[in-house]
Design an enzyme around this catalytic site. Structure first.
Site, PDB file in Angstrom:
ATOM      1  CB  SER A 261      -0.949  -0.087   1.137  1.00 12.74           C
ATOM      2  OG  SER A 261      -2.053   0.779   1.087  1.00 12.74           O
TER       3      SER A 261
ATOM      4  CG  ASP B 183       7.937   4.067 -11.730  1.00 12.45           C
ATOM      5  OD1 ASP B 183       8.206   2.957 -11.487  1.00 12.45           O
ATOM      6  OD2 ASP B 183       6.762   3.967 -11.985  1.00 12.45           O
TER       7      ASP B 183
ATOM      8  CE  LYS C 251      -5.192  -1.808   0.184  1.00 13.65           C
ATOM      9  NZ  LYS C 251      -5.195  -0.228  -0.048  1.00 13.65           N
TER      10      LYS C 251
END
Length: 523
Positions: free
Chosen positions: A298, A309, A323
């Site tokens: 999460s 990224d 999640k």
């Protein structure tokens, strides 16, 4: 491996058990929750009234309503859930980051509340409570010999800020019964377990969840490490099941440059909300390593995904839980709540890391078990990624969606079953129970020892043998010889925790931590 509960007293922290899973892998938006309205009668309301008034037998209609709500939510997704009042209270306190109490770490030893250690500078410590004291009475309420459930025990010790409570204790070291007047105060529930230096240039911070106070705790820890010379940071998110996504985003902001995309969410209506880094980062240039494992979920994955990224740091460990959903709470007047999924979140490259849940909740949560069976926790080549969900980081590195964050540097769990047994022993609380009993037999032998003196005098062979005898006496027969190094490490670290505090526990265990060792070889 399964232990009987009576042999596994879990060490409770700061007078409040955190065993209630804030971990159902949370990712809660701090946006104001909703309050259920009672202005119009629904079909369900009418049915409940009909049952109450006309059904031939007495029925607990509250339980019917709760069961109905559970069944409705079970048809949605695994993270839309109903939270009963008792659980919601504890979750709310945990996520708030503090509560009002007397400030002791304790557990039920046999039939008595035994103090492991009073919270430093807390109300109990200031009043004179010591490690090893047994709590006999809270006011006139008897606490021993009753096997009180945790919630009843907490209710006796908690109260309003500034209120007094008289506690009667038995002090084994002096064979005295003593009374202390303690003034209740706000007790912090730390979400940052520790911030320490691994060596002269590498700092380490471990976050166990993202609560309201996490950013504040993180800022304090980071400032401390930078003063000590940290040029490289290891951020440990292992076993962090999430929490408030805003806190995770704010911490990611410390590492990313102005206008770097951190995360974006998409609602049912297609509304997209993007969150970008600001100019406030306090660690935008130092080298960064983020540790994750199969229980990192999460909000932890939001942070790790933003770092990966944007090619800001190196993700080390094993594939995270997976999640990618955001919940909002609707509160009811009885103290219960519904946590409903209201959006999906996406990492900066555009990937959703949410793993599939079409086969139902049971299969969804068992997916973690399948990772043991398919070998992915032992071998990176066994990690299954969705070839159809390919994305690229800022610098063009290939990453995948559809099932958690795959680390840049893979670190397997131990392939030795004996090593796994040692870890299970530590997590179960058996080691803590054993250490408490050893200390309880002769606390004077350890009194006044500095941490350095303790380490020099510590007899690993002696305590390993005593621990094996202890397990045998309690009917736990485990082959520990092949995992002797790991078991000794856990025992020694637990001694350090109970004698000196949490930082000293980590000073010992991190020396043998495979992920940490991997980082230190790559720096």
């Amino acid at each position: 491996m399964k232990f009987e509960n009576k042999y596994l007293p879990i060490l409770l922290s700061a007078t409040l058990a955190l065993g209630v899973g804030i971990g159902g892998w949370l990712n809660i938006s701090k946006n104001p929750g909703l309050v259920a309205s009672n202005s119009s009668k629904s079909k369900l309301n009418s049915l409940i009234d009909f049952i109450n008034n006309e059904y031939v037998d007495d029925v607990n209609t509250d339980s019917i309503v709760n069961m109905t709500v559970d069944n409705i939510l079970a048809k949605l997704d695994p993270h839309s859930v109903y939270i009963p009042p008792s659980v919601q209270t504890q979750v709310a306190e945990s996520m708030k980051g503090d509560f009002v109490g007397i400030g002791i770490n304790f557990y039920m030893y046999k039939d008595t509340v035994a103090v492991i250690k009073p919270v430093a500078n807390g109300p109990s410590a200031k009043a004179g409570i010591q490690a090893g004291d047994r709590l006999l009475y809270a006011g006139k309420t008897k606490l021993f010999g009753r096997h009180l459930p945790s919630d009843s025990l907490f209710a006796k010790l908690k109260g309003t800020v500034g209120s007094d409570i008289e506690v009667t204790v038995y002090r084994k070291t002096t064979h005295q019964k003593l009374k202390f007047k303690i003034k209740r105060a706000i007790i912090p529930l730390k979400s940052v377990d520790v911030a320490l230096m691994l060596n002269p240039t590498v700092g380490y911070i471990k976050i166990n969840r993202f609560a309201e106070t996490t950013l504040e705790e993180f800022n304090a820890g980071l400032a401390q490490l930078k003063k000590q010379g940290a040029q490289i940071l290891v951020l440990d998110l292992r076993d962090n099941g999430g929490g408030y996504m805003e806190e995770a985003i704010a911490i990611a902001d410390h590492f990313l440059k102005d206008n770097d995309l951190i995360v974006f969410t998409k609602s049912k209506s297609g509304t997209i909300e993007k969150t970008f880094a600001t100019e406030k980062g306090n660690f935008e240039s130092g080298r960064l390593f983020v540790l994750i494992n199969e229980n990192s979920a999460s909000a932890s994955e939001i942070l790790a995904g933003a770092i990966q990224d944007n090619d800001r740091g190196t993700i080390v460990g094993r594939r995270s839980f997976g999640k990618g959903l955001v919940q909002r709470e609707m509160d009811f007047k009885d103290g219960s709540a519904v946590r409903l999924t209201v959006a999906r979140y996406y990492t900066p490259s555009g990937r959703s890391i949410q793993k599939p849940y079409a086969k139902g909740n049971a299969d969804y949560f068992k997916e973690s078990e399948h990772r043991y069976l398919n070998g992915e926790l032992y071998h990176k080549d066994s990690i299954k990624v969705a070839d159809t969900l390919k994305f690229k980081t800022k610098k063009g590195k290939l990453v995948y969606g559809g099932g958690g964050i795959v680390p840049d540097v893979f670190v397997p769990i131990s392939t030795e079953k004996e090593e796994e047994n040692a870890a299970i022993l530590e997590q179960s609380g058996v080691v803590g129970h054993f250490v408490f009993e050893v200390l309880d037999q002769d606390r004077k032998a350890f009194k006044g020892l500095t941490f350095q003196e303790f380490q020099m005098q510590y007899n690993a062979e002696k305590y390993f043998d005593l621990f094996q005898d202890y397990l045998k006496r309690n009917g736990l027969l485990l082959p520990l010889e092949k995992s002797k190094i790991a078991v000794n490490q856990y025992i020694k670290a637990e001694f350090a925790r109970q004698l000196y505090g949490e930082d000293y526990f980590y000073q010992i265990v991190l020396k043998q931590d495979e992920m940490v060792k991997k980082v230190l070889t790559k720096k």
